[in-house]
Design a protein around this motif. Structure first.
Motif, PDB file in Angstrom:
ATOM      1  N   ILE A  76       0.841  -1.205   0.000  1.00  5.20           N
ATOM      2  CA  ILE A  76       0.000   0.000   0.000  1.00  5.20           C
ATOM      3  C   ILE A  76       0.871   1.249   0.000  1.00  5.20           C
ATOM      4  O   ILE A  76       0.609   2.214  -0.723  1.00  5.20           O
ATOM      5  N   TYR A  77       1.954   1.228   0.791  1.00  2.74           N
ATOM      6  CA  TYR A  77       2.876   2.368   0.831  1.00  2.74           C
ATOM      7  C   TYR A  77       3.484   2.612  -0.550  1.00  2.74           C
ATOM      8  O   TYR A  77       3.533   3.752  -1.030  1.00  2.74           O
ATOM      9  N   VAL A  78       3.944   1.542  -1.209  1.00  2.00           N
ATOM     10  CA  VAL A  78       4.549   1.673  -2.536  1.00  2.00           C
ATOM     11  C   VAL A  78       3.525   2.202  -3.532  1.00  2.00           C
ATOM     12  O   VAL A  78       3.817   3.099  -4.328  1.00  2.00           O
ATOM     13  N   ALA A  79       2.302   1.683  -3.494  1.00  4.20           N
ATOM     14  CA  ALA A  79       1.252   2.125  -4.408  1.00  4.20           C
ATOM     15  C   ALA A  79       0.923   3.602  -4.202  1.00  4.20           C
ATOM     16  O   ALA A  79       0.778   4.360  -5.169  1.00  4.20           O
ATOM     17  N   GLU A  80       0.820   4.029  -2.950  1.00  2.00           N
ATOM     18  CA  GLU A  80       0.523   5.436  -2.667  1.00  2.00           C
ATOM     19  C   GLU A  80       1.655   6.348  -3.138  1.00  2.00           C
ATOM     20  O   GLU A  80       1.400   7.418  -3.693  1.00  2.00           O
TER      21      GLU A  80
ATOM     22  N   LYS B  27       1.163   9.087  -6.075  1.00  2.00           N
ATOM     23  CA  LYS B  27       1.414  10.498  -5.751  1.00  2.00           C
ATOM     24  C   LYS B  27       2.317  11.152  -6.797  1.00  2.00           C
ATOM     25  O   LYS B  27       2.129  12.305  -7.154  1.00  2.00           O
ATOM     26  N   HIS B  28       3.281  10.397  -7.332  1.00  2.00           N
ATOM     27  CA  HIS B  28       4.207  10.931  -8.323  1.00  2.00           C
ATOM     28  C   HIS B  28       3.738  10.701  -9.763  1.00  2.00           C
ATOM     29  O   HIS B  28       4.384  11.168 -10.701  1.00  2.00           O
ATOM     30  N   GLY B  29       2.659   9.957  -9.931  1.00  2.00           N
ATOM     31  CA  GLY B  29       2.132   9.708 -11.274  1.00  2.00           C
ATOM     32  C   GLY B  29       2.884   8.626 -12.030  1.00  2.00           C
ATOM     33  O   GLY B  29       2.882   8.613 -13.262  1.00  2.00           O
ATOM     34  N   TRP B  30       3.539   7.716 -11.309  1.00  2.64           N
ATOM     35  CA  TRP B  30       4.308   6.645 -11.932  1.00  2.64           C
ATOM     36  C   TRP B  30       3.442   5.402 -12.103  1.00  2.64           C
ATOM     37  O   TRP B  30       2.604   5.093 -11.270  1.00  2.64           O
ATOM     38  N   HIS B  31       3.672   4.675 -13.170  1.00  4.06           N
ATOM     39  CA  HIS B  31       3.020   3.383 -13.378  1.00  4.06           C
ATOM     40  C   HIS B  31       3.837   2.334 -12.623  1.00  4.06           C
ATOM     41  O   HIS B  31       5.060   2.422 -12.556  1.00  4.06           O
ATOM     42  N   TYR B  32       3.159   1.332 -12.076  1.00  3.16           N
ATOM     43  CA  TYR B  32       3.848   0.363 -11.235  1.00  3.16           C
ATOM     44  C   TYR B  32       3.180  -1.002 -11.291  1.00  3.16           C
ATOM     45  O   TYR B  32       2.016  -1.125 -11.648  1.00  3.16           O
TER      46      TYR B  32
END
Length: 86
Positions: A22-26, A30-35
């Protein structure tokens, strides 16, 4: 090659807990990166792509070299070739 964090080259991470995911996803959102996040509790965590994006390396630049006829950087007022040029 596509830039890291884009749709063509998403940030790929492997986490051990849902909270960490969840931390990584948030952070990525927040930065607009795809993951892409893989939740694998039995494997070692790998968030190196995320760390690369959060702490980009700065390009190494060399200092300007002193020409032999330039003023000496030591402040003597002499030409470099007459002062500190060996």
């Amino acid at each position: 090659m596509a830039k890291l964090g884009t749709e063509k080259r998403p940030i790929i991470v492997r986490v051990q807990t849902e909270e960490r995911g969840i931390y990584v996803a948030e952070t990525c959102t927040k930065h607009g990166w795809h993951y892409i996040i893989g939740l694998e509790p039995d494997k070692q965590e790998d968030i190196s792509d995320l760390e690369k994006m959060l702490n980009p390396t700065q390009p190494v630049t060399s200092e300007k070299t002193v020409g032999r006829n330039d003023p000496c950087p030591c402040g003597s007022g002499k030409k470099y070739k007459k002062c500190c040029f060996y």
